[in-house]
Design a protein around this motif. Structure first.
Motif, PDB file in Angstrom:
ATOM      1  N   ASN A 111       0.792  -1.228   0.017  1.00 37.89           N
ATOM      2  CA  ASN A 111       0.011  -0.130   0.021  1.00 37.89           C
ATOM      3  C   ASN A 111       0.883   1.340  -0.027  1.00 37.89           C
ATOM      4  O   ASN A 111       0.294   2.436   0.289  1.00 37.89           O
ATOM      5  CB  ASN A 111      -0.975   0.112   1.184  1.00 37.89           C
ATOM      6  CG  ASN A 111      -0.167   0.097   2.344  1.00 37.89           C
ATOM      7  OD1 ASN A 111       1.135  -0.246   2.633  1.00 37.89           O
ATOM      8  ND2 ASN A 111      -0.721   0.247   3.590  1.00 37.89           N
ATOM      9  N   LYS A 112       2.249   1.108  -0.320  1.00 35.88           N
ATOM     10  CA  LYS A 112       3.065   2.289  -0.345  1.00 35.88           C
ATOM     11  C   LYS A 112       4.139   1.973  -1.535  1.00 35.88           C
ATOM     12  O   LYS A 112       4.493   0.979  -1.938  1.00 35.88           O
ATOM     13  CB  LYS A 112       4.168   2.050   0.926  1.00 35.88           C
ATOM     14  CG  LYS A 112       3.162   2.751   2.285  1.00 35.88           C
ATOM     15  CD  LYS A 112       3.323   3.765   2.837  1.00 35.88           C
ATOM     16  CE  LYS A 112       2.665   3.862   4.287  1.00 35.88           C
ATOM     17  NZ  LYS A 112       2.013   4.988   4.345  1.00 35.88           N
ATOM     18  N   PRO A 113       4.198   3.220  -2.075  1.00 36.17           N
ATOM     19  CA  PRO A 113       5.313   3.207  -3.292  1.00 36.17           C
ATOM     20  C   PRO A 113       6.738   3.145  -2.823  1.00 36.17           C
ATOM     21  O   PRO A 113       6.976   3.367  -1.580  1.00 36.17           O
ATOM     22  CB  PRO A 113       4.905   4.543  -3.901  1.00 36.17           C
ATOM     23  CG  PRO A 113       4.335   5.566  -2.921  1.00 36.17           C
ATOM     24  CD  PRO A 113       3.651   4.624  -1.857  1.00 36.17           C
ATOM     25  N   TYR A 114       7.412   2.967  -3.726  1.00 35.82           N
ATOM     26  CA  TYR A 114       9.099   2.863  -3.394  1.00 35.82           C
ATOM     27  C   TYR A 114       9.720   3.379  -4.557  1.00 35.82           C
ATOM     28  O   TYR A 114       9.135   3.587  -5.621  1.00 35.82           O
ATOM     29  CB  TYR A 114       9.611   1.511  -3.088  1.00 35.82           C
ATOM     30  CG  TYR A 114       9.495   0.504  -4.047  1.00 35.82           C
ATOM     31  CD1 TYR A 114      10.720   0.447  -4.934  1.00 35.82           C
ATOM     32  CD2 TYR A 114       8.097  -0.262  -4.378  1.00 35.82           C
ATOM     33  CE1 TYR A 114      10.585  -0.423  -6.140  1.00 35.82           C
ATOM     34  CE2 TYR A 114       8.287  -1.091  -5.717  1.00 35.82           C
ATOM     35  CZ  TYR A 114       9.365  -0.997  -6.318  1.00 35.82           C
ATOM     36  OH  TYR A 114       9.413  -1.912  -7.502  1.00 35.82           O
ATOM     37  N   GLY A 115      10.888   3.618  -4.484  1.00 35.02           N
ATOM     38  CA  GLY A 115      11.675   4.035  -5.637  1.00 35.02           C
ATOM     39  C   GLY A 115      11.398   5.423  -6.232  1.00 35.02           C
ATOM     40  O   GLY A 115      11.750   5.770  -7.260  1.00 35.02           O
ATOM     41  N   ALA A 116      11.086   6.536  -5.224  1.00 31.11           N
ATOM     42  CA  ALA A 116      10.827   7.792  -5.686  1.00 31.11           C
ATOM     43  C   ALA A 116      12.324   8.374  -6.089  1.00 31.11           C
ATOM     44  O   ALA A 116      13.199   7.823  -5.493  1.00 31.11           O
ATOM     45  CB  ALA A 116      10.189   8.718  -4.914  1.00 31.11           C
ATOM     46  N   THR A 117      12.289   9.323  -6.986  1.00 26.20           N
ATOM     47  CA  THR A 117      13.703   9.835  -7.257  1.00 26.20           C
ATOM     48  C   THR A 117      13.661  11.322  -7.093  1.00 26.20           C
ATOM     49  O   THR A 117      12.563  11.873  -7.347  1.00 26.20           O
ATOM     50  CB  THR A 117      13.957   9.534  -8.884  1.00 26.20           C
ATOM     51  OG1 THR A 117      13.075   9.882  -9.553  1.00 26.20           O
ATOM     52  CG2 THR A 117      14.269   7.881  -8.934  1.00 26.20           C
ATOM     53  N   LEU A 118      14.671  11.934  -6.469  1.00 25.76           N
ATOM     54  CA  LEU A 118      14.730  13.384  -6.557  1.00 25.76           C
ATOM     55  C   LEU A 118      16.259  13.681  -7.111  1.00 25.76           C
ATOM     56  O   LEU A 118      17.128  13.297  -6.536  1.00 25.76           O
ATOM     57  CB  LEU A 118      14.635  13.922  -5.089  1.00 25.76           C
ATOM     58  CG  LEU A 118      14.626  15.237  -4.512  1.00 25.76           C
ATOM     59  CD1 LEU A 118      13.521  15.835  -5.266  1.00 25.76           C
ATOM     60  CD2 LEU A 118      14.348  15.481  -3.067  1.00 25.76           C
ATOM     61  N   ASP A 119      16.102  14.443  -8.045  1.00 28.21           N
ATOM     62  CA  ASP A 119      17.385  14.909  -8.803  1.00 28.21           C
ATOM     63  C   ASP A 119      17.625  16.448  -8.512  1.00 28.21           C
ATOM     64  O   ASP A 119      16.500  17.217  -8.565  1.00 28.21           O
ATOM     65  CB  ASP A 119      17.371  14.678 -10.232  1.00 28.21           C
ATOM     66  CG  ASP A 119      17.550  13.143 -10.795  1.00 28.21           C
ATOM     67  OD1 ASP A 119      18.041  12.431  -9.893  1.00 28.21           O
ATOM     68  OD2 ASP A 119      16.684  12.952 -11.680  1.00 28.21           O
ATOM     69  N   LEU A 120      18.718  16.852  -7.633  1.00 32.59           N
ATOM     70  CA  LEU A 120      18.797  18.218  -7.284  1.00 32.59           C
ATOM     71  C   LEU A 120      20.015  18.809  -8.088  1.00 32.59           C
ATOM     72  O   LEU A 120      21.165  18.144  -8.194  1.00 32.59           O
ATOM     73  CB  LEU A 120      19.255  17.926  -5.767  1.00 32.59           C
ATOM     74  CG  LEU A 120      18.129  17.668  -5.010  1.00 32.59           C
ATOM     75  CD1 LEU A 120      18.478  17.376  -3.675  1.00 32.59           C
ATOM     76  CD2 LEU A 120      16.781  18.356  -5.136  1.00 32.59           C
ATOM     77  N   SER A 121      20.026  20.051  -8.418  1.00 23.30           N
ATOM     78  CA  SER A 121      21.007  20.537  -8.956  1.00 23.30           C
ATOM     79  C   SER A 121      21.240  22.090  -8.097  1.00 23.30           C
ATOM     80  O   SER A 121      20.417  22.924  -7.631  1.00 23.30           O
ATOM     81  CB  SER A 121      20.983  21.381 -10.339  1.00 23.30           C
ATOM     82  OG  SER A 121      20.718  20.334 -11.030  1.00 23.30           O
ATOM     83  N   PHE A 122      22.683  22.296  -7.736  1.00 27.87           N
ATOM     84  CA  PHE A 122      23.038  23.479  -6.942  1.00 27.87           C
ATOM     85  C   PHE A 122      24.196  24.082  -7.554  1.00 27.87           C
ATOM     86  O   PHE A 122      25.293  23.540  -7.956  1.00 27.87           O
ATOM     87  CB  PHE A 122      23.604  23.050  -5.478  1.00 27.87           C
ATOM     88  CG  PHE A 122      22.846  22.288  -4.705  1.00 27.87           C
ATOM     89  CD1 PHE A 122      21.957  22.574  -3.776  1.00 27.87           C
ATOM     90  CD2 PHE A 122      23.035  20.748  -4.834  1.00 27.87           C
ATOM     91  CE1 PHE A 122      21.081  21.821  -3.054  1.00 27.87           C
ATOM     92  CE2 PHE A 122      21.892  19.806  -3.965  1.00 27.87           C
ATOM     93  CZ  PHE A 122      21.157  20.470  -3.132  1.00 27.87           C
ATOM     94  N   ASP A 123      23.650  25.326  -8.420  1.00 29.74           N
ATOM     95  CA  ASP A 123      24.592  25.920  -9.387  1.00 29.74           C
ATOM     96  C   ASP A 123      25.249  27.262  -8.562  1.00 29.74           C
ATOM     97  O   ASP A 123      24.691  28.042  -7.932  1.00 29.74           O
ATOM     98  CB  ASP A 123      23.969  26.457 -10.421  1.00 29.74           C
ATOM     99  CG  ASP A 123      23.416  25.446 -11.153  1.00 29.74           C
ATOM    100  OD1 ASP A 123      24.049  24.353 -11.452  1.00 29.74           O
ATOM    101  OD2 ASP A 123      22.343  25.708 -11.968  1.00 29.74           O
ATOM    102  N   ASN A 124      26.629  27.103  -8.682  1.00 24.41           N
ATOM    103  CA  ASN A 124      27.194  28.386  -8.318  1.00 24.41           C
ATOM    104  C   ASN A 124      27.322  28.539  -6.691  1.00 24.41           C
ATOM    105  O   ASN A 124      26.856  29.772  -6.155  1.00 24.41           O
ATOM    106  CB  ASN A 124      27.086  29.676  -9.033  1.00 24.41           C
ATOM    107  CG  ASN A 124      27.323  29.506 -10.471  1.00 24.41           C
ATOM    108  OD1 ASN A 124      28.341  29.081 -10.846  1.00 24.41           O
ATOM    109  ND2 ASN A 124      26.319  29.925 -11.080  1.00 24.41           N
ATOM    110  N   ILE A 125      27.410  27.443  -6.091  1.00 25.45           N
ATOM    111  CA  ILE A 125      27.379  27.272  -4.388  1.00 25.45           C
ATOM    112  C   ILE A 125      28.770  27.751  -3.922  1.00 25.45           C
ATOM    113  O   ILE A 125      29.540  26.882  -4.665  1.00 25.45           O
ATOM    114  CB  ILE A 125      26.754  26.205  -3.909  1.00 25.45           C
ATOM    115  CG1 ILE A 125      27.207  25.092  -4.309  1.00 25.45           C
ATOM    116  CG2 ILE A 125      25.167  26.352  -4.394  1.00 25.45           C
ATOM    117  CD1 ILE A 125      26.549  23.733  -3.453  1.00 25.45           C
TER     118      ILE A 125
END
Length: 134
Positions: free
Chosen positions: A38-52
């Motif tokens: 009853n729960k999903p798995y495998g979510a993805t989150l792609d993050l970009s941090f520019d000029n930090i």
């Protein structure tokens, strides 16, 4: 449990997880799908941090090293979902589905100019293990 460093991403891409399913095909070709949870798995989150600043890039790399060495999952804070509506943020931070994040691979760091870098991070959300997560 450690949280992801509080660095605001320049951009992010989120895909919600999938439900564990199995498809069965009969001899006549008809398909029946069965959902095993009853729960999903495998979510993805792609993050970009520019000029930090390099100090922020070091915080992300150190977080990766610490979490991966201990095989630990983590949460992302409100800085990661800043600017999203609260409804979308609860899905993107995976708290709605009780998922915890782990690194899909090492961060990619590109030196832009002295003292500043751009970092790319790919996270995958998995169902938490209550014995070890939290």
């Amino acid at each position: 449990m450690a949280n992801f460093p509080p660095v605001k991403p320049t951009s992010r891409s989120f895909k919600p997880g999938v439900y564990p399913q199995k498809a069965y095909r009969s001899l006549n070709g008809a398909v029946v799908k069965r959902t095993y949870g009853n729960k999903p798995y495998g979510a993805t989150l792609d993050l970009s941090f520019d000029n930090i600043p390099d100090a922020s890039a070091v915080a992300i790399v150190d977080h990766y090293r610490t979490q991966t060495a201990a095989n630990s999952r983590f949460r992302v804070g409100s800085s990661i979902t800043a600017g999203m509506s609260s409804a979308l943020a609860s899905r993107a931070d995976a708290s709605l589905d009780n998922l915890r994040w782990e690194y899909e691979g090492p961060p990619e760091v590109e030196s832009v100019r002295p003292g500043f870098s751009s970092v790319r991070v790919s996270l995958i959300g998995e169902i938490r293990d209550p014995r070890y997560d939290d």
